[in-house]
Design a protein around this motif. Structure first.
Motif, PDB file in Angstrom:
ATOM      1  N   LYS A   1       4.664   6.052  -3.992  1.00  0.00           N
ATOM      2  CA  LYS A   1       4.250   6.991  -5.042  1.00  0.00           C
ATOM      3  C   LYS A   1       3.913   6.309  -6.362  1.00  0.00           C
ATOM      4  O   LYS A   1       3.371   6.944  -7.261  1.00  0.00           O
ATOM      5  N   PHE A   2       4.257   5.018  -6.480  1.00  0.00           N
ATOM      6  CA  PHE A   2       4.042   4.308  -7.741  1.00  0.00           C
ATOM      7  C   PHE A   2       3.241   3.040  -7.493  1.00  0.00           C
ATOM      8  O   PHE A   2       3.303   2.450  -6.422  1.00  0.00           O
ATOM      9  N   ASN A   3       2.494   2.617  -8.511  1.00  0.00           N
ATOM     10  CA  ASN A   3       1.814   1.336  -8.372  1.00  0.00           C
ATOM     11  C   ASN A   3       2.851   0.220  -8.449  1.00  0.00           C
ATOM     12  O   ASN A   3       3.993   0.441  -8.848  1.00  0.00           O
ATOM     13  N   MET A   4       2.448  -0.989  -8.085  1.00  0.00           N
ATOM     14  CA  MET A   4       3.410  -2.075  -7.964  1.00  0.00           C
ATOM     15  C   MET A   4       4.080  -2.410  -9.291  1.00  0.00           C
ATOM     16  O   MET A   4       5.288  -2.656  -9.343  1.00  0.00           O
ATOM     17  N   SER A   5       3.325  -2.432 -10.363  1.00  0.00           N
ATOM     18  CA  SER A   5       3.892  -2.772 -11.667  1.00  0.00           C
ATOM     19  C   SER A   5       4.981  -1.793 -12.068  1.00  0.00           C
ATOM     20  O   SER A   5       6.056  -2.184 -12.539  1.00  0.00           O
TER      21      SER A   5
ATOM     22  N   TYR B   1       2.982 -11.713  -9.156  1.00  0.00           N
ATOM     23  CA  TYR B   1       3.008 -10.255  -9.169  1.00  0.00           C
ATOM     24  C   TYR B   1       3.475  -9.639 -10.485  1.00  0.00           C
ATOM     25  O   TYR B   1       3.081  -8.525 -10.810  1.00  0.00           O
ATOM     26  N   PHE B   2       4.304 -10.334 -11.239  1.00  0.00           N
ATOM     27  CA  PHE B   2       4.811  -9.765 -12.491  1.00  0.00           C
ATOM     28  C   PHE B   2       3.692  -9.673 -13.531  1.00  0.00           C
ATOM     29  O   PHE B   2       3.056 -10.677 -13.851  1.00  0.00           O
ATOM     30  N   SER B   3       3.477  -8.485 -14.045  1.00  0.00           N
ATOM     31  CA  SER B   3       2.535  -8.299 -15.150  1.00  0.00           C
ATOM     32  C   SER B   3       3.255  -8.634 -16.456  1.00  0.00           C
ATOM     33  O   SER B   3       4.467  -8.869 -16.480  1.00  0.00           O
ATOM     34  N   ASP B   4       2.523  -8.650 -17.562  1.00  0.00           N
ATOM     35  CA  ASP B   4       3.142  -8.880 -18.871  1.00  0.00           C
ATOM     36  C   ASP B   4       4.189  -7.810 -19.156  1.00  0.00           C
ATOM     37  O   ASP B   4       5.245  -8.088 -19.736  1.00  0.00           O
ATOM     38  N   SER B   5       3.897  -6.589 -18.726  1.00  0.00           N
ATOM     39  CA  SER B   5       4.851  -5.492 -18.901  1.00  0.00           C
ATOM     40  C   SER B   5       6.122  -5.754 -18.097  1.00  0.00           C
ATOM     41  O   SER B   5       7.236  -5.543 -18.596  1.00  0.00           O
ATOM     42  N   ASN B   6       5.975  -6.209 -16.874  1.00  0.00           N
ATOM     43  CA  ASN B   6       7.135  -6.512 -16.035  1.00  0.00           C
ATOM     44  C   ASN B   6       8.006  -7.597 -16.656  1.00  0.00           C
ATOM     45  O   ASN B   6       9.235  -7.502 -16.663  1.00  0.00           O
ATOM     46  N   LYS B   7       7.352  -8.640 -17.180  1.00  0.00           N
ATOM     47  CA  LYS B   7       8.096  -9.732 -17.816  1.00  0.00           C
ATOM     48  C   LYS B   7       8.862  -9.222 -19.039  1.00  0.00           C
ATOM     49  O   LYS B   7      10.038  -9.552 -19.226  1.00  0.00           O
TER      50      LYS B   7
ATOM     51  N   TYR C   1       9.569  -5.546   1.425  1.00  0.00           N
ATOM     52  CA  TYR C   1      10.379  -5.214   2.599  1.00  0.00           C
ATOM     53  C   TYR C   1      10.391  -3.712   2.845  1.00  0.00           C
ATOM     54  O   TYR C   1      10.128  -3.244   3.945  1.00  0.00           O
ATOM     55  N   TYR C   2      10.673  -2.938   1.798  1.00  0.00           N
ATOM     56  CA  TYR C   2      10.745  -1.495   1.967  1.00  0.00           C
ATOM     57  C   TYR C   2       9.370  -0.848   2.062  1.00  0.00           C
ATOM     58  O   TYR C   2       9.211   0.201   2.674  1.00  0.00           O
ATOM     59  N   LEU C   3       8.384  -1.474   1.460  1.00  0.00           N
ATOM     60  CA  LEU C   3       7.039  -0.924   1.561  1.00  0.00           C
ATOM     61  C   LEU C   3       6.520  -1.018   2.992  1.00  0.00           C
ATOM     62  O   LEU C   3       5.830  -0.124   3.483  1.00  0.00           O
ATOM     63  N   ASN C   4       6.863  -2.102   3.662  1.00  0.00           N
ATOM     64  CA  ASN C   4       6.335  -2.346   5.002  1.00  0.00           C
ATOM     65  C   ASN C   4       7.300  -1.986   6.127  1.00  0.00           C
ATOM     66  O   ASN C   4       6.934  -2.030   7.299  1.00  0.00           O
TER      67      ASN C   4
ATOM     68  N   ALA D   1       6.712   0.097 -10.009  1.00  0.00           N
ATOM     69  CA  ALA D   1       7.816  -0.058  -9.066  1.00  0.00           C
ATOM     70  C   ALA D   1       8.702  -1.238  -9.453  1.00  0.00           C
ATOM     71  O   ALA D   1       9.932  -1.152  -9.387  1.00  0.00           O
ATOM     72  N   ILE D   2       8.090  -2.352  -9.866  1.00  0.00           N
ATOM     73  CA  ILE D   2       8.864  -3.526 -10.291  1.00  0.00           C
ATOM     74  C   ILE D   2       9.733  -3.181 -11.499  1.00  0.00           C
ATOM     75  O   ILE D   2      10.907  -3.560 -11.560  1.00  0.00           O
ATOM     76  N   ASN D   3       9.164  -2.449 -12.451  1.00  0.00           N
ATOM     77  CA  ASN D   3       9.942  -2.053 -13.627  1.00  0.00           C
ATOM     78  C   ASN D   3      11.118  -1.165 -13.235  1.00  0.00           C
ATOM     79  O   ASN D   3      12.225  -1.302 -13.780  1.00  0.00           O
ATOM     80  N   MET D   4      10.900  -0.267 -12.304  1.00  0.00           N
ATOM     81  CA  MET D   4      11.964   0.645 -11.888  1.00  0.00           C
ATOM     82  C   MET D   4      13.059  -0.087 -11.124  1.00  0.00           C
ATOM     83  O   MET D   4      14.247   0.210 -11.281  1.00  0.00           O
ATOM     84  N   LEU D   5      12.680  -1.065 -10.311  1.00  0.00           N
ATOM     85  CA  LEU D   5      13.679  -1.852  -9.602  1.00  0.00           C
ATOM     86  C   LEU D   5      14.457  -2.739 -10.574  1.00  0.00           C
ATOM     87  O   LEU D   5      15.625  -3.052 -10.342  1.00  0.00           O
ATOM     88  N   THR D   6      13.816  -3.128 -11.654  1.00  0.00           N
ATOM     89  CA  THR D   6      14.470  -3.948 -12.673  1.00  0.00           C
ATOM     90  C   THR D   6      15.505  -3.153 -13.458  1.00  0.00           C
ATOM     91  O   THR D   6      16.618  -3.626 -13.703  1.00  0.00           O
ATOM     92  N   THR D   7      15.150  -1.935 -13.850  1.00  0.00           N
ATOM     93  CA  THR D   7      16.023  -1.145 -14.726  1.00  0.00           C
ATOM     94  C   THR D   7      16.922  -0.172 -13.975  1.00  0.00           C
ATOM     95  O   THR D   7      17.927   0.292 -14.518  1.00  0.00           O
ATOM     96  N   GLY D   8      16.559   0.135 -12.725  1.00  0.00           N
ATOM     97  CA  GLY D   8      17.233   1.202 -12.004  1.00  0.00           C
ATOM     98  C   GLY D   8      16.503   2.510 -12.260  1.00  0.00           C
ATOM     99  O   GLY D   8      15.716   2.621 -13.205  1.00  0.00           O
ATOM    100  N   PHE D   9      16.756   3.494 -11.411  1.00  0.00           N
ATOM    101  CA  PHE D   9      16.024   4.752 -11.561  1.00  0.00           C
ATOM    102  C   PHE D   9      16.758   5.883 -10.862  1.00  0.00           C
ATOM    103  O   PHE D   9      17.606   5.662  -9.992  1.00  0.00           O
ATOM    104  N   ILE D  10      16.427   7.098 -11.289  1.00  0.00           N
ATOM    105  CA  ILE D  10      16.953   8.312 -10.654  1.00  0.00           C
ATOM    106  C   ILE D  10      15.771   9.223 -10.364  1.00  0.00           C
ATOM    107  O   ILE D  10      15.041   9.617 -11.276  1.00  0.00           O
ATOM    108  N   LEU D  11      15.580   9.537  -9.084  1.00  0.00           N
ATOM    109  CA  LEU D  11      14.540  10.464  -8.659  1.00  0.00           C
ATOM    110  C   LEU D  11      15.201  11.608  -7.889  1.00  0.00           C
ATOM    111  O   LEU D  11      16.380  11.510  -7.514  1.00  0.00           O
TER     112      LEU D  11
END
Length: 199
Positions: A60-64, A171-177, A41-44, A66-76
């Motif tokens: 600025k980030f690849n999808m994997s 879309y979820f990679s092993d890292s995302n899971k 949604y936000y990408l498009n 970005a998914i991790n950051m949306l999962t954990t939260g982030f500060i930029l």
């Protein structure tokens, strides 16, 4: 009262619901699919003055990542976001606990239930609201609320993508899971989307 994106949490708000004799229907979605939906949604999304930072962040980030950051939260430097799954769980828990406390009738409606068996879910909602819909009315609602309904407005179409459940698996990679399980796996179980961590 139908609660979807409503984030009002004050005691006076819930007191007003109780005093007004409202019944609360809370809609939720699998947090993993919510993350994917949020990402696209936000990408498009076109620039509307409120989402520029979100778009910049996602680009600025690849999808994997970005998914991790949306999962954990982030500060930029230009934007900060709390964890989407945690926000969702707190949202649900806040409504549920306040409705229990004030004896406000409460119905938790999962998006996936509407997708997989809309008729059954509508009948449950009908009973919860004390309505008496006939078959013609049921069929009308089912047809008009179809994801591909021709009567859908342009404003609704702008936020619609695929409307499928379980799309996170594409879309979820092993890292995302692994990161989701470590950060929000317990919340996923509490919301009833998984029974354990074996997904």
């Amino acid at each position: 009262f139908l609660a979807g994106h409503n984030s009002i949490t004050s005691d006076s708000f819930f007191a007003a619901l109780a005093d007004g004799g409202y019944r609360v229907i809370l809609t939720i979605r699998d947090p993993r699919d919510q993350i994917i939906s949020h990402y696209f949604y936000y990408l498009n999304k076109f620039n509307d003055g409120n989402s520029v930072d979100n778009q910049d962040f996602l680009q600025k980030f690849n999808m994997s990542d970005a998914i991790n950051m949306l999962t954990t939260g982030f500060i930029l430097p230009t934007i900060a976001r709390t964890s989407l799954p945690v926000r969702m769980f707190n949202f649900v828990n806040n409504y549920y606990s306040n409705c229990q406390r004030l004896e406000i009738p409460f119905f938790l409606c999962k998006y996936e239930q509407l997708l997989n068996d809309k008729s059954k879910t509508l009948r449950a909602l009908n009973d919860f609201l004390g309505l008496s819909l006939d078959e013609q009315q049921y069929n009308y609602i089912i047809n008009e609320t179809s994801f591909n309904s021709k009567s859908d407005s342009d404003s609704h179409k702008s936020v619609k993508r695929k409307g499928k459940s379980g799309e996170w698996k594409n879309y979820f990679s092993d890292s995302n899971k692994a990161i989701f399980k470590a950060h929000s796996g317990e919340l996923l179980i509490k919301l009833g989307y998984e029974n354990d961590y074996s997904w």
